[in-house]
Write an enzyme that holds these catalytic residues in place. Sequence first.
Site, short mmCIF file in Angstrom:
data_model
loop_
_atom_site.label_atom_id
_atom_site.label_comp_id
_atom_site.label_asym_id
_atom_site.label_seq_id
_atom_site.Cartn_x
_atom_site.Cartn_y
_atom_site.Cartn_z
N CYS A 112 44.91 45.34 46.52
CA CYS A 112 44.46 46.57 45.88
C CYS A 112 43.38 47.30 46.68
O CYS A 112 43.03 48.43 46.35
CB CYS A 112 43.97 46.28 44.47
SG CYS A 112 45.22 45.40 43.52
N HIS A 254 40.55 52.49 42.55
CA HIS A 254 41.80 51.78 42.32
C HIS A 254 42.04 51.72 40.82
O HIS A 254 41.15 51.36 40.04
CB HIS A 254 41.71 50.39 42.94
CG HIS A 254 42.75 49.45 42.46
ND1 HIS A 254 44.08 49.79 42.48
CD2 HIS A 254 42.68 48.20 41.93
CE1 HIS A 254 44.79 48.78 41.98
NE2 HIS A 254 43.96 47.81 41.64
N ASN A 284 48.78 49.41 37.12
CA ASN A 284 48.14 49.05 38.39
C ASN A 284 49.22 48.93 39.46
O ASN A 284 50.03 48.02 39.41
CB ASN A 284 47.39 47.73 38.17
CG ASN A 284 46.75 47.19 39.44
OD1 ASN A 284 47.05 47.63 40.55
ND2 ASN A 284 45.88 46.21 39.27
O1 UT7 Z 1 43.87 45.04 40.98
C1 UT7 Z 1 43.00 44.09 40.44
C2 UT7 Z 1 43.84 43.26 39.57
N1 UT7 Z 1 43.36 42.78 38.34
C3 UT7 Z 1 42.60 43.39 37.41
O2 UT7 Z 1 42.04 44.42 37.54
C4 UT7 Z 1 42.50 42.66 36.11
C5 UT7 Z 1 41.12 42.62 35.54
N2 UT7 Z 1 41.14 42.00 34.22
C6 UT7 Z 1 41.62 42.65 33.14
O3 UT7 Z 1 42.02 43.79 33.21
C7 UT7 Z 1 41.51 41.94 31.82
O4 UT7 Z 1 40.86 40.69 32.00
C8 UT7 Z 1 42.89 41.70 31.12
C9 UT7 Z 1 43.44 43.04 30.66
C10 UT7 Z 1 43.85 41.01 32.07
C11 UT7 Z 1 42.70 40.84 29.89
O5 UT7 Z 1 41.79 41.46 28.99
P1 UT7 Z 1 40.57 40.63 28.40
O6 UT7 Z 1 39.84 41.55 27.52
O7 UT7 Z 1 39.82 40.00 29.54
O8 UT7 Z 1 41.32 39.54 27.54
P2 UT7 Z 1 41.13 37.97 27.55
O9 UT7 Z 1 41.85 37.37 28.72
O10 UT7 Z 1 39.68 37.63 27.36
O11 UT7 Z 1 41.89 37.55 26.25
C12 UT7 Z 1 41.39 37.89 24.93
C13 UT7 Z 1 42.39 37.43 23.91
C14 UT7 Z 1 42.85 35.99 24.10
O12 UT7 Z 1 43.07 35.44 22.81
P3 UT7 Z 1 41.98 34.49 22.09
O13 UT7 Z 1 41.79 33.35 23.04
O14 UT7 Z 1 40.77 35.35 21.96
O15 UT7 Z 1 42.64 34.13 20.81
C15 UT7 Z 1 44.16 36.12 24.82
O16 UT7 Z 1 45.03 35.03 24.58
O17 UT7 Z 1 43.56 38.23 24.00
C16 UT7 Z 1 44.72 37.38 24.21
N3 UT7 Z 1 45.62 38.09 25.10
C17 UT7 Z 1 46.54 38.96 24.66
N4 UT7 Z 1 46.89 39.36 23.42
C18 UT7 Z 1 47.84 40.26 23.29
C19 UT7 Z 1 45.68 38.06 26.47
N5 UT7 Z 1 46.63 38.89 26.91
C20 UT7 Z 1 47.18 39.45 25.80
C21 UT7 Z 1 48.20 40.41 25.61
N6 UT7 Z 1 48.50 40.77 24.34
N7 UT7 Z 1 48.86 40.95 26.63
#
Ligand code: UT7
Length: 328
Positions: A112, A254, A284
């Site tokens: 990225c 990005h 992305n």
């Molecule tokens: O180019 C660079 C590449 N990468 C990035 O820029 C990614 C950077 N990170 C992110 O954008 C975020 O971390 C994500 C969008 C990937 C995830 O969002 P988050 O707010 O960090 O969510 P999380 O991983 O902390 O998960 C929160 C909750 C979890 O459930 P519990 O444990 O609180 O019950 C996950 O299991 O949300 C759940 N969860 C989802 N629920 C519905 C994780 N993914 C999903 C989903 N749909 N797709």
Amino acid sequence: MTGIIYGTGACTPSYIMDNNDIAKLVETSDEWIQERTGVARRHIITEETTVSMAVQAGRRALENAGVSPEEVDLILVATISSNVILPCTACQVQKELGAIHATCFDLGGAACTGFVLAYNTATAYLAGGVYKTALVIGSESLSNLTNWKDRGTCILFGDGAGAAVVKAGGERYYLPVTHSEGSKGDALTCKSRYQGNGLTSEINLEEMIDDEHFMQMDGQAVFKFAVKKVPEVIREVLEANEIEQEDVDYYILHQANQRIVEAVAKRLKEPIEKFPMNLQEYGNTSSASIPILLDELNRKGILKSGQKIVMAGFGAGLTWGASILKWK
Ligand code: UT7
């Protein structure tokens, strides 16, 4: 002397998957995806490939710049999702465009941060007098690297390409600032890959059982890294070039996550209006996200002559960096 962007182009696949389509593959919802990422849709390849999108974006950029393929003496393609390992995407673009005088190579693995690194490479060559006209492209078929059973990643990514024609000229060279931190590389990996995505190609998703064939990501680690390092590197690049934040017209980041862009704006104490976004439409697209956005702003006539733009990329490696450009 440095480089000036004379024209831009983009190409995104016509097939669109919205968040409800994703919710048919994994347990998620449109509401969750939009709230946590800002993404509403992404464009996914069917007949298109990384090469064909790069060619189309490159052709449009040349037309926009009024530059003939024969004038181009450097083609750089940033990609982590080339059609084949050899020949490189840049050489295939050269062939299709008829840019017979160009030296061509890919910047693979820059992910990225790829477009920023490719742009920096081109402007350094131009400033050094090695080449005069560069075609810089970011092109990705991330759907081929995405695990469509992993809701932590598959909600984020999309396919597409963007390009810029950069010619030698301009009154000053803006020093870029870039960093890498290999010790944090485990946060975003892809150890092997399939050709095909199982959605719009023949590959059988049920047989794609080995997670190592896909991107694996510690989302929270990447998120924290981005919101800390991107504002830092933007401040660094402005300081290195003795430019004040108030003199910057746009920050083209990005397009990974709306929350990341908003957090960067907040940390820099800048209005969100200075941070254009189109991740709602494309998700992305890794190395393609910055030039696709640049092209959108260019074609809408939003960018005005003399405006200062900061581009900032961040991603796997981990790598990150920022560059300054003055609009033609
Ligand atoms: O180019 C660079 C590449 N990468 C990035 O820029 C990614 C950077 N990170 C992110 O954008 C975020 O971390 C994500 C969008 C990937 C995830 O969002 P988050 O707010 O960090 O969510 P999380 O991983 O902390 O998960 C929160 C909750 C979890 O459930 P519990 O444990 O609180 O019950 C996950 O299991 O949300 C759940 N969860 C989802 N629920 C519905 C994780 N993914 C999903 C989903 N749909 N797709």
